[in-house]
Design a protein around this motif. Structure first.
Motif, PDB file in Angstrom:
ATOM      1  N   ASP A 187       0.709  -1.182   0.030  1.00 15.60           N
ATOM      2  CA  ASP A 187       0.280   0.098  -0.237  1.00 15.60           C
ATOM      3  C   ASP A 187       0.760   1.356  -0.100  1.00 15.60           C
ATOM      4  O   ASP A 187       0.261   2.464  -0.078  1.00 15.60           O
ATOM      5  CB  ASP A 187      -0.754   0.330   1.102  1.00 15.60           C
TER       6      ASP A 187
ATOM      7  N   ILE B 222      -3.260  -1.789  -9.767  1.00 17.20           N
ATOM      8  CA  ILE B 222      -3.951  -1.162  -8.546  1.00 17.20           C
ATOM      9  C   ILE B 222      -5.148  -1.995  -8.233  1.00 17.20           C
ATOM     10  O   ILE B 222      -6.034  -1.811  -9.172  1.00 17.20           O
ATOM     11  CB  ILE B 222      -4.163   0.105  -8.518  1.00 17.20           C
TER      12      ILE B 222
ATOM     13  N   SER C  13      -1.923   5.194   1.141  1.00 18.24           N
ATOM     14  CA  SER C  13      -1.719   5.788  -0.102  1.00 18.24           C
ATOM     15  C   SER C  13      -2.812   5.681  -1.026  1.00 18.24           C
ATOM     16  O   SER C  13      -3.643   4.969  -0.977  1.00 18.24           O
ATOM     17  CB  SER C  13      -0.517   4.866  -0.748  1.00 18.24           C
ATOM     18  N   THR C  14      -2.805   6.900  -1.895  1.00 20.18           N
ATOM     19  CA  THR C  14      -4.188   7.329  -2.807  1.00 20.18           C
ATOM     20  C   THR C  14      -3.432   6.323  -3.960  1.00 20.18           C
ATOM     21  O   THR C  14      -2.311   6.126  -4.338  1.00 20.18           O
ATOM     22  CB  THR C  14      -4.354   8.734  -3.024  1.00 20.18           C
ATOM     23  N   ARG C  15      -4.524   6.282  -4.881  1.00 15.15           N
ATOM     24  CA  ARG C  15      -4.477   5.811  -6.154  1.00 15.15           C
ATOM     25  C   ARG C  15      -3.295   6.745  -7.007  1.00 15.15           C
ATOM     26  O   ARG C  15      -2.463   6.050  -7.777  1.00 15.15           O
ATOM     27  CB  ARG C  15      -5.816   5.608  -7.001  1.00 15.15           C
TER      28      ARG C  15
ATOM     29  N   LEU D 143      -5.326  -0.237  -2.206  1.00 14.44           N
ATOM     30  CA  LEU D 143      -5.891   1.141  -1.857  1.00 14.44           C
ATOM     31  C   LEU D 143      -6.473   0.977  -0.411  1.00 14.44           C
ATOM     32  O   LEU D 143      -7.090   1.653   0.316  1.00 14.44           O
ATOM     33  CB  LEU D 143      -6.838   1.525  -2.614  1.00 14.44           C
TER      34      LEU D 143
ATOM     35  N   ASP E 102      -8.395  -2.650  -4.984  1.00 15.27           N
ATOM     36  CA  ASP E 102      -8.899  -1.945  -3.859  1.00 15.27           C
ATOM     37  C   ASP E 102      -8.113  -2.549  -2.727  1.00 15.27           C
ATOM     38  O   ASP E 102      -7.754  -1.938  -1.700  1.00 15.27           O
ATOM     39  CB  ASP E 102     -10.370  -2.304  -3.658  1.00 15.27           C
TER      40      ASP E 102
END
Length: 239
Positions: free
Chosen positions: A189, A225, A213-215, A209, A227
């Motif tokens: 992540d 990526i 961290s963000t996408r 996610l 979820d």
């Protein structure tokens, strides 16, 4: 070039934010440690936790922060830069012991954790943990959650010469499983998980996610990526 999904034989997981709920597990631990570092001084304790990467407005640890991505030694250096070598080593050992015990006691698994790991194991993958927590801490958490038998290898920052983002943990997993790095997917992540994957020549760098961290933060480094790790059995089944 990244490998195809069908060429992957081993999956190496980051622990915090990938296998366990980072904020639910670690906020209480780090807050308690901050209070130990500043006894009787709640404002200083909260400041230490904030310096470690906790955003008090968002109520979460930020991706790439010392608590989210660093080692216990990094945290000691941040909170106690004045310590001489011997005192520093003693403080690291003290904090390490606290993290092992409290991290395991408070560990909260990601939704579907055990089922996901069992399914991946049933699909024939060799599974491992690679964390910037200590090996003892990772083993204690896996044991507390009843997951130890599902992992071929458990690696901490102190299992290798250099922690993430250096390639050492992927290379150790490769050596212990007999797999080439190109047959290993690294799942994490934080950007340092994905940087390690690339540095080691891992077959895939998979961002999740479910952590800090963000996408957008992961996009430049991740081959894929998802979820959460709960998406992986379906991802690999469709390969």
């Amino acid at each position: 070039m990244p490998s195809s999904l069908s060429s992957i034989r081993g999956i190496l997981f980051d622990k915090d934010g990938t296998l366990i709920d980072f904020n639910q597990t670690w906020f209480g631990v780090v807050m308690a440690l901050g209070r130990r570092a500043a006894p009787g001084d709640e404002l200083t304790a909260r400041d230490l936790v904030g310096r470690g990467g906790y955003d008090w407005q968002q109520q979460r640890f930020l991706g790439g922060s010392v608590v989210a991505a660093g080692t216990i030694a990094d945290l000691v250096d941040l909170w106690h830069p004045e310590l001489a070598t011997q005192d520093r080593q003693e403080r690291i050992a003290s904090y390490d012991g606290f993290f092992v015990e409290e991290g395991a006691r408070r560990a909260a698994g990601i939704a579907g954790l055990e089922e996901t790991l069992e399914t991946l194991g049933g699909q024939g993958f060799r599974l491992g943990i690679a964390t910037n927590d200590s090996e003892a801490g990772a083993r204690a958490t896996a044991s507390a959650l009843g997951l130890t038998a599902l992992f071929h290898t458990i690696i901490g920052y102190d299992s290798v010469a250099q922690p993430k983002p250096w390639p050492d943990q992927v290379h150790l997993f490769a050596a212990q499983t007999g797999l080439a790095p190109a047959a290993i997917a690294m799942v994490g992540d934080n950007t340092h998980d994905l940087e390690m994957a690339h540095a080691a020549g891992a077959g895939l760098a998979i961002g999740v996610l479910s952590g800090n961290s963000t996408r957008a933060e992961l996009a430049g480094l991740a081959d894929i990526i998802v979820d959460s790790i709960a998406d992986l059995p379906g991802l690999f089944a469709g390969a």
